[in-house]
Motif scaffolding. Sequence first.
Motif, short mmCIF file in Angstrom:
data_model
loop_
_atom_site.label_atom_id
_atom_site.label_comp_id
_atom_site.label_asym_id
_atom_site.label_seq_id
_atom_site.Cartn_x
_atom_site.Cartn_y
_atom_site.Cartn_z
N ARG A 95 2.90 3.21 -13.46
CA ARG A 95 3.21 1.80 -13.72
C ARG A 95 4.73 1.58 -13.62
O ARG A 95 5.18 0.63 -12.97
N ALA A 96 5.52 2.44 -14.25
CA ALA A 96 6.98 2.31 -14.23
C ALA A 96 7.54 2.45 -12.81
O ALA A 96 8.56 1.83 -12.48
N GLU A 97 6.88 3.23 -11.96
CA GLU A 97 7.33 3.44 -10.58
C GLU A 97 6.89 2.31 -9.66
O GLU A 97 7.22 2.30 -8.48
N GLY A 98 6.09 1.36 -10.17
CA GLY A 98 5.69 0.20 -9.39
C GLY A 98 4.42 0.35 -8.58
O GLY A 98 4.12 -0.49 -7.73
N PHE A 99 3.63 1.39 -8.84
CA PHE A 99 2.35 1.53 -8.14
C PHE A 99 1.41 0.41 -8.58
O PHE A 99 1.44 -0.02 -9.73
N HIS A 100 0.56 -0.05 -7.68
CA HIS A 100 -0.40 -1.12 -7.98
C HIS A 100 -1.68 -0.56 -8.58
O HIS A 100 -2.45 -1.29 -9.21
N GLY A 101 -1.94 0.71 -8.37
CA GLY A 101 -3.14 1.36 -8.89
C GLY A 101 -3.02 2.86 -8.70
O GLY A 101 -2.06 3.35 -8.08
N ILE A 102 -3.99 3.58 -9.25
CA ILE A 102 -4.06 5.05 -9.11
C ILE A 102 -5.46 5.40 -8.64
O ILE A 102 -6.45 4.89 -9.19
N LEU A 117 -13.13 11.38 -19.72
CA LEU A 117 -11.71 11.12 -20.02
C LEU A 117 -11.15 10.03 -19.13
O LEU A 117 -10.54 9.07 -19.61
N TRP A 118 -11.36 10.16 -17.82
CA TRP A 118 -10.77 9.17 -16.90
C TRP A 118 -11.37 7.79 -17.14
O TRP A 118 -10.64 6.79 -17.09
N LYS A 119 -12.66 7.71 -17.41
CA LYS A 119 -13.26 6.40 -17.72
C LYS A 119 -12.65 5.82 -19.00
O LYS A 119 -12.38 4.62 -19.08
N SER A 120 -12.40 6.67 -20.00
CA SER A 120 -11.83 6.18 -21.26
C SER A 120 -10.40 5.68 -21.07
O SER A 120 -9.91 4.89 -21.88
N LEU A 121 -9.72 6.13 -20.02
CA LEU A 121 -8.36 5.69 -19.72
C LEU A 121 -8.33 4.53 -18.73
O LEU A 121 -7.26 4.12 -18.29
N GLY A 122 -9.51 3.99 -18.38
CA GLY A 122 -9.56 2.80 -17.54
C GLY A 122 -9.93 3.02 -16.09
O GLY A 122 -9.94 2.07 -15.30
N PHE A 123 -10.25 4.24 -15.71
CA PHE A 123 -10.68 4.51 -14.33
C PHE A 123 -12.16 4.18 -14.17
O PHE A 123 -12.93 4.26 -15.14
N GLU A 124 -12.55 3.83 -12.96
CA GLU A 124 -13.96 3.61 -12.66
C GLU A 124 -14.32 4.40 -11.41
O GLU A 124 -13.48 4.64 -10.55
N VAL A 125 -15.57 4.83 -11.35
CA VAL A 125 -16.07 5.51 -10.15
C VAL A 125 -16.33 4.43 -9.11
O VAL A 125 -17.11 3.52 -9.34
N ILE A 126 -15.65 4.53 -7.96
CA ILE A 126 -15.86 3.52 -6.91
C ILE A 126 -16.68 4.08 -5.75
O ILE A 126 -17.03 3.35 -4.84
N GLY A 139 -23.94 24.73 -7.28
CA GLY A 139 -24.10 24.57 -5.85
C GLY A 139 -23.38 23.33 -5.35
O GLY A 139 -22.37 22.92 -5.91
N LEU A 140 -23.90 22.71 -4.31
CA LEU A 140 -23.26 21.54 -3.72
C LEU A 140 -23.43 20.32 -4.62
O LEU A 140 -24.56 19.92 -4.91
N VAL A 141 -22.32 19.76 -5.05
CA VAL A 141 -22.33 18.58 -5.92
C VAL A 141 -21.37 17.55 -5.34
O VAL A 141 -20.53 17.84 -4.50
N GLY A 142 -21.48 16.33 -5.83
CA GLY A 142 -20.67 15.24 -5.33
C GLY A 142 -19.25 15.23 -5.89
O GLY A 142 -18.98 15.81 -6.96
N LEU A 143 -18.38 14.57 -5.17
CA LEU A 143 -17.01 14.31 -5.62
C LEU A 143 -16.85 12.81 -5.80
O LEU A 143 -17.06 12.03 -4.87
N HIS A 144 -16.51 12.41 -7.03
CA HIS A 144 -16.25 11.00 -7.31
C HIS A 144 -14.86 10.61 -6.80
O HIS A 144 -13.90 11.38 -6.92
N VAL A 145 -14.76 9.40 -6.29
CA VAL A 145 -13.48 8.75 -6.07
C VAL A 145 -13.34 7.77 -7.24
O VAL A 145 -14.24 6.94 -7.46
N MET A 146 -12.26 7.90 -8.00
CA MET A 146 -12.07 7.07 -9.19
C MET A 146 -10.79 6.25 -9.01
O MET A 146 -9.83 6.71 -8.39
N TYR A 147 -10.78 5.03 -9.57
CA TYR A 147 -9.66 4.10 -9.38
C TYR A 147 -9.32 3.38 -10.67
O TYR A 147 -10.22 3.01 -11.44
N HIS A 148 -8.02 3.19 -10.88
CA HIS A 148 -7.53 2.43 -12.03
C HIS A 148 -6.48 1.44 -11.53
O HIS A 148 -5.46 1.83 -11.00
N ARG A 149 -6.79 0.14 -11.66
CA ARG A 149 -5.83 -0.91 -11.27
C ARG A 149 -4.75 -0.97 -12.35
O ARG A 149 -5.03 -1.00 -13.53
N LEU A 150 -3.49 -1.01 -11.90
CA LEU A 150 -2.36 -1.10 -12.85
C LEU A 150 -1.85 -2.53 -12.94
O LEU A 150 -2.04 -3.33 -12.07
#
Length: 150
Positions: A95-102, A117-126, A139-150
């Motif tokens: 946020r201090a560096e001016g990013f719009h999201g993570i 943890l990430w959901k509790s900090l405001g991230f969502e699985v997109i 074995g083979l499992v999925g990878l979530h892409v998670m996003y948090h708007r700043l």
Amino acid sequence: MPPCGPATEPGTCSTAWPRSAWHPTPGARPWWMERPPGRTVVAVEGGTVVGSAKMGPNRPGRGAHIGTASFLVDPACQGKGVGRALGEYVIDWSRAEGFHGITFNAVVETNGPAVHLWKSLGFEVIGTVPEAFDHPEHGLVGLHVMYHRL
């Protein structure tokens, strides 16, 4: 919660890592130590590094307004607030560096504590990339892409 501070040089960080299964190999140090505009920090408890985070732009150029981060936490310290302290640091720094999201590009879907943890900090699985990670137990499992708007 342990304090987080900058890891100023690869040697400084690497000599403090506990000698355990999570200790990075020497070849990983240059990959882990972010260069400006990114940053690498460590969480310290009782003089011992118990976790680390690296953060910076997700993509160069026209994608540089979105940040990303990666994390390591000593398995012996999981569930003790280290990941949360590092995550909060990354959000504040971004946020201090001016990013719009993570965006987190690869959160293993079977890593319930991390997803929680990430959901509790405001991230969502997109989205989830199916079978993108070869987990040693599941074995083979999925990878979530998670996003948090700043």
